[in-house]
Design a protein around this motif. Structure first.
Motif, short mmCIF file in Angstrom:
data_model
loop_
_atom_site.label_atom_id
_atom_site.label_comp_id
_atom_site.label_asym_id
_atom_site.label_seq_id
_atom_site.Cartn_x
_atom_site.Cartn_y
_atom_site.Cartn_z
N HIS A 1 -31.74 30.16 3.86
CA HIS A 1 -31.01 31.65 4.54
C HIS A 1 -30.78 31.39 6.03
O HIS A 1 -30.71 32.18 6.89
CB HIS A 1 -32.25 32.76 4.24
N HIS A 2 -31.07 30.12 6.27
CA HIS A 2 -30.71 29.59 7.55
C HIS A 2 -31.63 30.40 8.85
O HIS A 2 -31.19 30.92 9.83
CB HIS A 2 -29.32 30.02 8.09
N LYS A 3 -32.91 30.51 8.36
CA LYS A 3 -33.84 31.11 9.38
C LYS A 3 -34.86 30.01 10.00
O LYS A 3 -35.17 29.21 9.24
CB LYS A 3 -34.78 32.21 8.42
N TRP A 4 -35.06 30.34 11.34
CA TRP A 4 -35.63 29.22 11.87
C TRP A 4 -37.19 29.37 11.73
O TRP A 4 -37.85 30.21 12.05
CB TRP A 4 -35.23 29.34 13.45
N MET A 5 -37.77 28.21 10.90
CA MET A 5 -39.14 28.42 10.55
C MET A 5 -39.62 26.84 10.56
O MET A 5 -38.79 25.99 10.13
CB MET A 5 -39.49 29.13 9.11
N GLU A 6 -40.71 26.47 11.01
CA GLU A 6 -41.48 25.29 11.08
C GLU A 6 -42.69 25.41 10.69
O GLU A 6 -43.60 26.23 10.94
CB GLU A 6 -40.93 24.78 12.21
N THR A 7 -43.32 24.05 10.36
CA THR A 7 -44.81 23.91 10.36
C THR A 7 -45.27 23.61 11.58
O THR A 7 -44.69 22.69 12.33
CB THR A 7 -45.05 23.05 9.12
N VAL A 8 -46.38 24.16 11.99
CA VAL A 8 -46.95 23.84 13.06
C VAL A 8 -48.44 23.30 13.03
O VAL A 8 -49.37 23.90 12.18
CB VAL A 8 -46.88 24.84 14.31
N ASP A 9 -48.66 22.35 13.76
CA ASP A 9 -50.07 22.06 13.63
C ASP A 9 -51.10 22.79 14.90
O ASP A 9 -50.56 23.38 15.62
CB ASP A 9 -50.26 20.33 14.10
N ALA A 10 -52.40 22.23 14.88
CA ALA A 10 -53.37 22.73 15.70
C ALA A 10 -52.84 22.87 17.26
O ALA A 10 -53.07 23.69 18.06
CB ALA A 10 -54.85 22.27 15.53
N GLU A 11 -52.25 21.50 17.98
CA GLU A 11 -52.00 21.50 19.01
C GLU A 11 -50.92 22.57 19.45
O GLU A 11 -50.95 23.29 20.30
CB GLU A 11 -51.33 19.97 19.39
N LYS A 12 -49.84 22.68 18.58
CA LYS A 12 -48.95 23.56 18.97
C LYS A 12 -49.27 25.26 18.93
O LYS A 12 -48.92 25.89 19.68
CB LYS A 12 -47.67 23.48 17.98
N GLU B 1 -50.40 30.27 1.61
CA GLU B 1 -50.35 29.49 0.64
C GLU B 1 -49.39 28.87 -0.03
O GLU B 1 -49.16 27.82 -0.85
CB GLU B 1 -51.30 30.16 -0.49
N ASP B 2 -48.29 29.82 -0.02
CA ASP B 2 -46.88 29.45 -0.60
C ASP B 2 -46.02 28.69 0.50
O ASP B 2 -44.81 29.16 0.55
CB ASP B 2 -46.21 30.48 -1.32
N ARG B 3 -46.30 27.81 1.13
CA ARG B 3 -45.83 27.25 2.28
C ARG B 3 -44.22 26.68 1.89
O ARG B 3 -43.27 26.81 2.64
CB ARG B 3 -46.64 26.28 3.00
N GLU B 4 -44.59 25.87 0.66
CA GLU B 4 -43.22 25.29 0.40
C GLU B 4 -42.16 26.16 0.01
O GLU B 4 -41.02 25.99 0.25
CB GLU B 4 -43.49 24.42 -0.91
N ALA B 5 -42.53 27.46 -0.43
CA ALA B 5 -41.36 28.28 -1.07
C ALA B 5 -41.09 28.98 0.27
O ALA B 5 -39.72 29.32 0.36
CB ALA B 5 -42.22 29.53 -1.74
N ALA B 6 -41.78 29.26 1.42
CA ALA B 6 -41.54 29.78 2.61
C ALA B 6 -40.16 28.77 3.36
O ALA B 6 -39.33 29.20 3.79
CB ALA B 6 -42.68 30.07 3.43
N LEU B 7 -40.63 27.46 3.30
CA LEU B 7 -39.72 26.48 3.99
C LEU B 7 -38.31 26.46 3.24
O LEU B 7 -37.34 26.47 3.80
CB LEU B 7 -40.48 25.29 4.05
N LYS B 8 -38.63 26.55 1.77
CA LYS B 8 -37.27 26.57 1.12
C LYS B 8 -36.31 27.57 1.29
O LYS B 8 -35.15 27.58 1.50
CB LYS B 8 -37.78 26.50 -0.52
N TRP B 9 -37.00 28.91 1.26
CA TRP B 9 -36.38 30.14 1.63
C TRP B 9 -35.83 30.00 2.95
O TRP B 9 -34.39 30.53 3.39
CB TRP B 9 -37.33 31.55 1.68
N SER B 10 -36.30 29.51 3.93
CA SER B 10 -35.80 29.46 5.55
C SER B 10 -34.63 28.57 5.53
O SER B 10 -33.73 28.96 6.24
CB SER B 10 -36.97 29.07 6.48
N GLU B 11 -34.70 27.50 4.73
CA GLU B 11 -33.43 26.49 4.75
C GLU B 11 -32.35 27.23 4.00
O GLU B 11 -31.19 26.94 4.58
CB GLU B 11 -33.88 25.11 3.99
#
Length: 374
Positions: free
Chosen positions: A122-133, A110-120
């Protein structure tokens, strides 16, 4: 160089008692012995049979962006160190701890934007993935999943094998003496100085310093109510599944499944505030099995081979106590890691080892310091 040599000489004359032989206690013993310090390792039952054994072994906090900076700092240091640790332990023990980088896939965040902001940040590799991936990563996942978050760098370690490797390594180390079934009843003092510990069976062990690594039992061992560590039960189970049915650590609504190299799949975990009650329940077993089968329907045909529980050392905000205690200047603690004992262990051990030996610390010690927090 001369100062370093003097410090090494002083450390070689030191003797330290460690109370508690889970992952952190055994890693602490190994680290101090590597510095030339003699170690006596005590455990009230058998080494590596409590929370360290019972956990899942994910080398990352669950939903890591939801934790405070002190937890992130320990986790980041440890994640970088684990490959070296796993290789060293295999060389020392002839046991492979099975550190496997298969990534962490998180669904319904639910808090995806917070997760992506944190990863940026802290230089942690995190990405949004779609159904195909997602279905490329996990072909046997239930139908209808549309998106998620993917952390490809996350590993897991097979914690029972890690504990076996640590135990064997320590058994082979001439500087380490292990006493199992050795429950501490009291501290031995000489005037205002801590001199060692006394066991329930009457045996006494004396040393220059004592380190409490007793997990959920640390508060009672320390005899200090200011150490806010309490047991939080977690139940887990394991499926005998074929290799390839589950390939990644997959999280959904706070629960997870973890694949092992031999195909077995762990499902966890509950969070229960029930004191020191370790009994498993049929309700938890059904809930965990239903969760896992809902994620991977193929697990419905796989037998559940084991169901167990462990007691996590819960602490305020999951921040462990690491450092010198106020009662004696030679009494230390390394406890209260809550759900993240395995991922925080290497950094916590390195930090306390530096404090005990008077060296510079790998990360700032203030957030974990019992003298400040208690």
């Amino acid at each position: 160089m001369q100062v370093e040599n003097i410090l090494l000489k002083e450390m070689r004359n030191l003797k330290v008692i460690i109370v508690g032989a889970g992952a952190i206690g055994m890693m602490q013993a190994r680290e101090l012995a590597l510095k030339g310090i003699e170690v006596v390792l005590l455990d009230k039952s058998a080494c590596g049979t409590e929370a360290s054994w019972a956990g899942g072994g994910i080398v990352s906090p669950l939903y890591p962006w939801r934790y405070s900076e002190p937890v992130t700092a320990l986790a980041s240091w440890s994640q970088s160190y684990y490959p070296n640790l796993a290789q060293s332990l295999e060389a020392e023990s002839d046991i492979d701890p099975e550190l496997t980088r298969h990534g962490l896939l998180m669904l319904q965040v639910e808090d995806r934007e917070a997760a992506l902001k944190w990863s940026e940040e802290h230089h942690k590799w995190m990405e949004t993935v779609d159904a195909e991936k997602i279905y490329e990563l996990e072909p046997a996942l239930r139908e209808g999943v549309k998106d998620g978050l993917w952390m490809s760098q996350v590993s897991s370690i097979r914690n029972p094998r890690l504990l076996q490797a640590l135990y064997t390594s320590l058994q082979r180390n001439p500087l380490v003496t292990i006493h199992e079934g050795a429950e501490v009843s009291s501290f031995l003092t000489n005037k205002d100085k801590l001199d060692g510990v006394k066991l329930h069976n009457g045996d006494e062990h004396r040393a220059d310093a004592v380190v409490i690594c007793s997990g959920a039992w640390s508060r009672s061992v320390a005899k200090n109510d200011g150490i806010e560590v309490k047991p939080v039960k977690g139940q887990m189970l394991i499926f005998d599944a074929p290799i390839g049915l589950v390939n990644r650590v997959v999280m959904n609504n706070g629960k997870y499944v973890i694949p092992r190299r031999d195909g077995k799949v762990l499902a966890g975990s509950t969070l229960e505030d029930v004191g020191f009650d370790k009994r498993t329940t049929e309700q938890a077993k059904e809930e965990l099995a239903d969760m896992a089968i809902d994620l991977f329907p193929g697990l419905a045909s796989c037998p559940i081979s084991a169901h167990w529980s462990g007691l996590r050392p819960g602490s305020p905000d999951g921040i462990p106590y690491i450092g010198q205690m106020k009662e004696f200047d030679n009494l230390y603690i390394n406890a209260g890691h809550y759900r993240n004992g395995l991922v925080l262990a290497p950094a916590s051990v390195a930090l306390l080892s530096a404090i005990v030996s008077g060296e510079s610390t790998p990360i700032p010690s203030e957030p974990y310091n019992p003298l400040i927090r208690v």
